[in-house]
Design a protein around this motif. Structure first.
Motif, PDB file in Angstrom:
ATOM      1  N   LEU A   1     -19.307  -2.080 -28.221  1.00  0.00           N
ATOM      2  CA  LEU A   1     -18.590  -3.156 -28.916  1.00  0.00           C
ATOM      3  C   LEU A   1     -18.184  -2.736 -30.324  1.00  0.00           C
ATOM      4  O   LEU A   1     -17.095  -3.065 -30.792  1.00  0.00           O
ATOM      5  N   GLY A   2     -19.049  -1.993 -31.002  1.00  0.00           N
ATOM      6  CA  GLY A   2     -18.728  -1.498 -32.346  1.00  0.00           C
ATOM      7  C   GLY A   2     -17.544  -0.547 -32.332  1.00  0.00           C
ATOM      8  O   GLY A   2     -16.647  -0.634 -33.177  1.00  0.00           O
ATOM      9  N   CYS A   3     -17.522   0.359 -31.360  1.00  0.00           N
ATOM     10  CA  CYS A   3     -16.396   1.297 -31.232  1.00  0.00           C
ATOM     11  C   CYS A   3     -15.100   0.559 -30.911  1.00  0.00           C
ATOM     12  O   CYS A   3     -14.045   0.875 -31.467  1.00  0.00           O
ATOM     13  N   LEU A   4     -15.178  -0.419 -30.015  1.00  0.00           N
ATOM     14  CA  LEU A   4     -13.985  -1.192 -29.658  1.00  0.00           C
ATOM     15  C   LEU A   4     -13.421  -1.901 -30.882  1.00  0.00           C
ATOM     16  O   LEU A   4     -12.210  -1.916 -31.104  1.00  0.00           O
ATOM     17  N   ASP A   5     -14.306  -2.475 -31.693  1.00  0.00           N
ATOM     18  CA  ASP A   5     -13.871  -3.166 -32.910  1.00  0.00           C
ATOM     19  C   ASP A   5     -13.265  -2.171 -33.902  1.00  0.00           C
ATOM     20  O   ASP A   5     -12.188  -2.405 -34.449  1.00  0.00           O
ATOM     21  N   GLU A   6     -13.951  -1.058 -34.106  1.00  0.00           N
ATOM     22  CA  GLU A   6     -13.486  -0.042 -35.058  1.00  0.00           C
ATOM     23  C   GLU A   6     -12.126   0.528 -34.660  1.00  0.00           C
ATOM     24  O   GLU A   6     -11.281   0.797 -35.516  1.00  0.00           O
ATOM     25  N   MET A   7     -11.909   0.690 -33.367  1.00  0.00           N
ATOM     26  CA  MET A   7     -10.657   1.265 -32.874  1.00  0.00           C
ATOM     27  C   MET A   7      -9.569   0.212 -32.644  1.00  0.00           C
ATOM     28  O   MET A   7      -8.523   0.505 -32.071  1.00  0.00           O
ATOM     29  N   LYS A   8      -9.837  -1.005 -33.059  1.00  0.00           N
ATOM     30  CA  LYS A   8      -8.851  -2.099 -32.975  1.00  0.00           C
ATOM     31  C   LYS A   8      -8.429  -2.429 -31.550  1.00  0.00           C
ATOM     32  O   LYS A   8      -7.269  -2.739 -31.279  1.00  0.00           O
ATOM     33  N   ALA A   9      -9.406  -2.374 -30.624  1.00  0.00           N
ATOM     34  CA  ALA A   9      -9.130  -2.821 -29.257  1.00  0.00           C
ATOM     35  C   ALA A   9      -8.825  -4.316 -29.307  1.00  0.00           C
ATOM     36  O   ALA A   9      -9.291  -5.030 -30.198  1.00  0.00           O
ATOM     37  N   GLU A  10      -8.060  -4.785 -28.350  1.00  0.00           N
ATOM     38  CA  GLU A  10      -7.631  -6.184 -28.337  1.00  0.00           C
ATOM     39  C   GLU A  10      -8.270  -6.934 -27.176  1.00  0.00           C
ATOM     40  O   GLU A  10      -8.574  -6.353 -26.139  1.00  0.00           O
ATOM     41  N   GLU A  11      -8.453  -8.231 -27.365  1.00  0.00           N
ATOM     42  CA  GLU A  11      -8.934  -9.147 -26.327  1.00  0.00           C
ATOM     43  C   GLU A  11     -10.206  -8.630 -25.636  1.00  0.00           C
ATOM     44  O   GLU A  11     -10.285  -8.601 -24.409  1.00  0.00           O
TER      45      GLU A  11
END
Length: 115
Positions: free
Chosen positions: A10-20
Motif C-alpha cells: 500500500l505504501g508503494c502504491l501511494d508513493e507511485m501515485k497509483a489510482e483507485e
C-alpha cells in the motif's frame, strides 16, 4: 507477516501515485491469500513502474521473490506474495475484469447447492 507485506504494498502504491486503490479482505473467502489489493496505473509504463517498485521493495525488506505475471505487456500485472495479492491494471483492463465485483463484499458466501 501479511500485515507488514500489505503495508509495504500500500505504501508503494501511494508513493507511485497509483489510482483507485482497493483492498479486499479474503479471509474466509479463499485459501489463495488473506488480502487482495487492486490498483490502477495511468499507462503501461506507469503500471510497470508501480510493479517494479513493489517487487524491489519486497526484495529489499526481506520478503523474498514474489511470483509475477504480466510484466512484459503491463496491461495487468499480478504480484503474488503469498498472503497478499496485488493486481495493477490499466483502467480499461481493470473495468473489463472487474475483480472488485468478483471478490468484493457483495460476493455471495456459502456452499454451492448440488442441483
Amino acid at each position: 507477516m501479511s500485515g507488514a507485506l500489505k503495508a509495504l504494498a500500500l505504501g508503494c502504491l501511494d508513493e507511485m501515485k497509483a489510482e483507485e486503490t482497493v483492498e479486499i479482505d479474503l479471509v474466509g473467502k479463499t485459501s489463495l491469500a488473506d488480502t487482495m489489493i487492486i490498483a490502477s496505473g495511468r499507462s503501461q509504463r506507469h503500471v510497470g513502474s508501480i510493479a517494479d517498485k513493489i517487487i524491489q521493495e519486497m526484495k529489499n525488506q526481506g520478503f523474498g521473490n514474489a511470483r509475477v505475471e504480466g510484466l512484459p505487456a503491463c496491461d495487468w500485472v499480478l504480484i503474488d506474495a503469498g498472503d497478499v495479492l496485488v493486481h495493477i491494471f490499466r483502467p480499461e483492463v481493470r473495468g473489463f475484469y472487474n475483480l472488485e465485483k468478483i471478490w468484493g463484499a457483495d460476493r455471495p458466501t456459502g456452499a454451492l447447492l448440488a442441483g
